[in-house]
Scaffold this motif. Structure first.
Motif, short mmCIF file in Angstrom:
data_model
loop_
_atom_site.label_atom_id
_atom_site.label_comp_id
_atom_site.label_asym_id
_atom_site.label_seq_id
_atom_site.Cartn_x
_atom_site.Cartn_y
_atom_site.Cartn_z
N TRP A 31 -25.02 12.05 13.58
CA TRP A 31 -24.23 13.22 13.96
C TRP A 31 -22.78 13.01 13.56
CZ3 TRP A 31 -25.96 17.75 15.99
CH2 TRP A 31 -27.25 17.77 16.53
N THR A 32 -22.11 14.08 13.12
CA THR A 32 -20.68 14.06 12.91
C THR A 32 -20.07 15.14 13.78
OG1 THR A 32 -20.86 15.56 11.02
CG2 THR A 32 -20.83 13.20 10.54
N ARG A 33 -18.79 14.97 14.10
CA ARG A 33 -18.10 15.93 14.95
C ARG A 33 -16.86 16.43 14.23
NH1 ARG A 33 -16.29 12.73 18.93
NH2 ARG A 33 -14.17 12.69 18.17
N PHE A 91 -20.81 19.97 16.06
CA PHE A 91 -21.59 18.78 15.74
C PHE A 91 -22.60 19.13 14.66
CE2 PHE A 91 -20.17 18.30 20.08
CZ PHE A 91 -19.72 16.99 20.13
N ALA A 121 -15.94 21.70 19.86
CA ALA A 121 -16.37 20.84 18.75
C ALA A 121 -17.61 21.42 18.08
CB ALA A 121 -16.65 19.43 19.24
N GLN A 151 -23.27 11.66 21.38
CA GLN A 151 -22.10 12.13 20.63
C GLN A 151 -21.16 12.94 21.52
OE1 GLN A 151 -21.16 11.26 17.48
NE2 GLN A 151 -22.80 9.81 17.92
N ILE A 152 -21.72 13.69 22.46
CA ILE A 152 -20.89 14.44 23.39
C ILE A 152 -20.12 13.47 24.30
CG2 ILE A 152 -20.98 16.00 25.39
CD1 ILE A 152 -23.08 17.62 23.82
N TRP A 168 -17.25 12.23 22.33
CA TRP A 168 -16.25 13.28 22.26
C TRP A 168 -15.40 13.27 23.54
CZ3 TRP A 168 -17.60 18.95 23.52
CH2 TRP A 168 -16.52 19.79 23.25
#
Length: 134
Positions: free
Chosen positions: A118-120, A111, A109, A36-37, A40
């Motif tokens: 995962w959501t951001r 998370f 961000a 997820q990072i 981003w």
């Protein structure tokens, strides 16, 4: 005093979040965070004003996650299935049309993990080293 206790708790939690990777098993609350990072980072590259000048298709360089810190999960979030929350800060440098390092930038961000997803969301700025609120 209450604020000091909360800060101490968040600091302790932040230490537990540092260095987590996607290699954890089913019991790892941070499994999947690193991917997820990376997503981003891609979103920053595509839309941050510091990255608007593109050189060879890239608008920024020198991306660095400067901190990650676990966050307290509120009871209503637990009821909705949130099992992990992490705030993160990232720095980077824009490029000039000549391809040299240009304007520095930063992004923040939050998370949240529900189930295995995962959501951001954007986060207010945090200290780039400790991830403590500023």
């Amino acid at each position: 005093m209450k604020r000091l206790l909360i800060l101490a708790g968040v600091t302790a939690l932040s230490l537990s979040a540092c260095g987590k990777t996607d290699t954890g098993g089913a019991g790892d609350p941070y499994a999947g965070l690193e991917s997820q990072i990376l997503s981003w980072r891609t979103a920053i590259e595509a839309g941050h004003p510091s990255c608007s000048t593109k050189v060879d298709g890239k608008g920024c360089a020198d991306f660095q996650v400067t901190c990650k810190a676990a966050q307290i999960i509120a009871p209503d979030e637990t009821a909705r299935g949130v099992s992990a929350k992490v705030v993160a800060a990232m720095t980077f440098n824009g490029r000039t049309s000549e391809g040299v390092s240009g304007q520095p930038g930063s992004a923040f961000a939050l998370f949240s993990k529900t189930g295995s997803a995962w959501t951001r969301a954007e986060s207010p700025p945090v200290n780039l080293t400790s991830c403590a609120p500023v």
